[in-house]
Design a protein around this motif. Sequence first.
Motif, PDB file in Angstrom:
ATOM      1  N   UNK A   1       0.861  -1.175   0.000  1.00 36.92           N
ATOM      2  CA  UNK A   1       0.000   0.000   0.000  1.00 36.92           C
ATOM      3  C   UNK A   1       0.901   1.229   0.000  1.00 36.92           C
ATOM      4  N   UNK A   2       0.476   2.244  -0.739  1.00 37.73           N
ATOM      5  CA  UNK A   2       1.348   3.411  -0.807  1.00 37.73           C
ATOM      6  C   UNK A   2       0.641   4.646  -1.350  1.00 37.73           C
ATOM      7  N   UNK A   3       1.144   5.774  -0.911  1.00 46.41           N
ATOM      8  CA  UNK A   3       0.993   7.049  -1.601  1.00 46.41           C
ATOM      9  C   UNK A   3       2.402   7.609  -1.657  1.00 46.41           C
ATOM     10  N   UNK A   4       2.841   8.015  -2.823  1.00 42.69           N
ATOM     11  CA  UNK A   4       4.247   8.354  -2.982  1.00 42.69           C
ATOM     12  C   UNK A   4       4.414   9.582  -3.861  1.00 42.69           C
ATOM     13  N   UNK A   5       5.410  10.393  -3.502  1.00 40.53           N
ATOM     14  CA  UNK A   5       5.853  11.508  -4.342  1.00 40.53           C
ATOM     15  C   UNK A   5       7.311  11.236  -4.719  1.00 40.53           C
ATOM     16  N   UNK A   6       7.599  11.293  -6.007  1.00 37.91           N
ATOM     17  CA  UNK A   6       8.945  11.042  -6.526  1.00 37.91           C
ATOM     18  C   UNK A   6       9.373  12.225  -7.385  1.00 37.91           C
ATOM     19  N   UNK A   7      10.542  12.743  -7.106  1.00 42.09           N
ATOM     20  CA  UNK A   7      11.092  13.845  -7.887  1.00 42.09           C
ATOM     21  C   UNK A   7      12.271  13.316  -8.700  1.00 42.09           C
ATOM     22  N   UNK A   8      12.157  13.479 -10.021  1.00 39.79           N
ATOM     23  CA  UNK A   8      13.216  13.087 -10.949  1.00 39.79           C
ATOM     24  C   UNK A   8      14.080  14.313 -11.197  1.00 39.79           C
ATOM     25  N   UNK A   9      15.252  14.357 -10.598  1.00 39.15           N
ATOM     26  CA  UNK A   9      16.112  15.537 -10.691  1.00 39.15           C
ATOM     27  C   UNK A   9      16.685  15.708 -12.093  1.00 39.15           C
ATOM     28  N   UNK A  10      16.811  14.616 -12.840  1.00 37.20           N
ATOM     29  CA  UNK A  10      17.374  14.696 -14.184  1.00 37.20           C
ATOM     30  C   UNK A  10      16.350  15.266 -15.163  1.00 37.20           C
ATOM     31  N   UNK A  11      15.142  14.707 -15.156  1.00 41.43           N
ATOM     32  CA  UNK A  11      14.113  15.132 -16.100  1.00 41.43           C
ATOM     33  C   UNK A  11      13.270  16.291 -15.595  1.00 41.43           C
ATOM     34  N   UNK A  12      13.460  16.698 -14.348  1.00 43.01           N
ATOM     35  CA  UNK A  12      12.642  17.763 -13.741  1.00 43.01           C
ATOM     36  C   UNK A  12      11.162  17.389 -13.817  1.00 43.01           C
ATOM     37  N   UNK A  13      10.848  16.176 -13.360  1.00 45.41           N
ATOM     38  CA  UNK A  13       9.475  15.694 -13.356  1.00 45.41           C
ATOM     39  C   UNK A  13       9.077  15.250 -11.958  1.00 45.41           C
TER      40      UNK A  13
END
Length: 638
Positions: free
Chosen positions: A128-140
Amino acid sequence: MCGIAGAWSPSARDRADSLHALGKRMGQAIAHRGPDDAGTWVDENAGLMLSHRRLSIVDLSPEGHQPMVSADGRWVIAFNGEIYNHGELRRELLALGHVFRGHSDTEVLLAAVAQWGVRAALERGNGMLAVALWDRRQRELWLARDRVGKKPLYYGWSGDGTLLFGSELSALRVHPGLDAQVNPDALALLLRLDYIPAPYSILRGVHKLQAGTLLRLDAAQWQAGASAHDPATQQERWWDARQAQEAAIARGFDGDETQALDALDALLRDAVGLRMEADVPLGAFLSGGTDSSLVTAVMQAQSARPVRSFSIGFDNVVHDESAHAAAVARHLRTDHTELRADGQAALALVPRMAHIFDEPFADSSQLPTALLCQLARQHVTVALSGDGGDELFYGYGRYARALRNEALARRLPRRLLATLAGEPGERARLGGLAALRGELGAVDLQAVARNRISRWRRPETVIHGARRALTAYDDPAALPRNGTPADALMALDFACYLPEDILTKVDRASMAVALEARAPLLDWRVVEFAWSLPLSMKRRGDTLKHLPKQLLGRYLPESLVVRPKSGFGAPVGDWLRGPLREWAEAQLDERRLREEGHFDVATIRGLWGEFLGEQRKWHTHLWGVLMFQAWREAQLRQ
């Protein structure tokens, strides 16, 4: 189990200290979800902040601290939930050359994202999850929610264009630019359903991520902002429940009932076993019903010591299952604790409902659930529940009633149906001709199902400015294209009622006291197995949940298995006429209702008068109004 929050404003280039300060305030608003640790991470150049509150369950060391940066430096994660198969994934990633600092599932999930990408990592995970992921390379920025919707995630834009997101609305409300106006369409959904389903929220411009979906945002999508955002098209499904159900139905179960019992037993033992992993004390909710008894029994069968089990009882015998729960506990030899609740306990708790549930919520079983979670948290940090069994194994009596009504309507002459057409409104809840018109005037199975689950039939008529908002109960695309009408009814509840009522109730009540609740029956493997079974293994004559009951019979004597189903509710009607009457009268004060301007005052006051005069049982209609009023009052005090 934790709470997450964040903000993104690429054009603002806020200073790092300002972003950290915002992160600290947003995290503090949801500190109850994670009292053990707090963290904030900032990418000053991107204008992005991630905030995290930690309830330490697996890896209690500082190596589990969040937000966490991947070993290659590309990904940053703020994660709420549990990945139960993290051990298996860890072994696979170790073979691929990954090195781990600690033993948290967060680090495994982050490495999986770095190795396989966001979608593939989610698909490989079981949890189970709620997640925030920041892609530093693609700025996404990626936001995602688990398959079934056990963990919540809100998001929306403030007036200055900042994207805000978090586990609860309270985190978003910290930002001074958030427009906290009530969404009347969502308020109408509250009165109809007792809850507000995703993607709606009680606030205009704030959305909830739907179960099994993700949202990917880059700078261009951020800049388009709230005015261009359409949750229906921009929330992408990484797990499609309808497709999974259709595939399971088409595949079917190739075996007899004994083989099905063996398969369910094995699956459930593994699902429970995975959810028994914790570095903190663990227990089980035990109501005495089939599902909680089965989970507790399977749990005890795999434990070397008595499992801690918890139940709640009421002085009102209609709602009290505590004696049966105690009998089950005695047979299984669990270490059982029971709480007796009366009207005074409810009176003390009701004013806190708005804070506990964060968004207006009106399923009256919220009260015993909150009391149960408070009880369990005095002894354990993790509790397993039986949630999901009704929606997967045909556990609601209303399914049979809906199928009966739909079949009857199909046999009636069209001319007669034409005379019944038209929604008779709230009087359809009171029996007689109005009820007959309401039931037989439904044009298809979805309409029949909507009638069965609707509290208010026409809530838009009593809320100023409200329009009817559509849910899974209105959307033909929510129905599997194969299977039986019974499969369709269970699919509707799986899509809406289960994640947005049942799981929301358990998440808010448990996390309000920093208790993690785990639901083994909602392991995706158990879910897809249940969908593959024929209806004859779920319903046998008048017996609902046939297969789970048969499996429970392997652990309990028949006298503790075969019994009528009872709901986990509360005697709200008695309480509103008794210890809660003064509180309710203040919430429904005529002058206050007129000044606030949300409701048609004459209708609400009329229902309240009829209820107090014992002319009509309007307490279920009034409870949604009361919960909204209490929520609004609490927001004004903040």
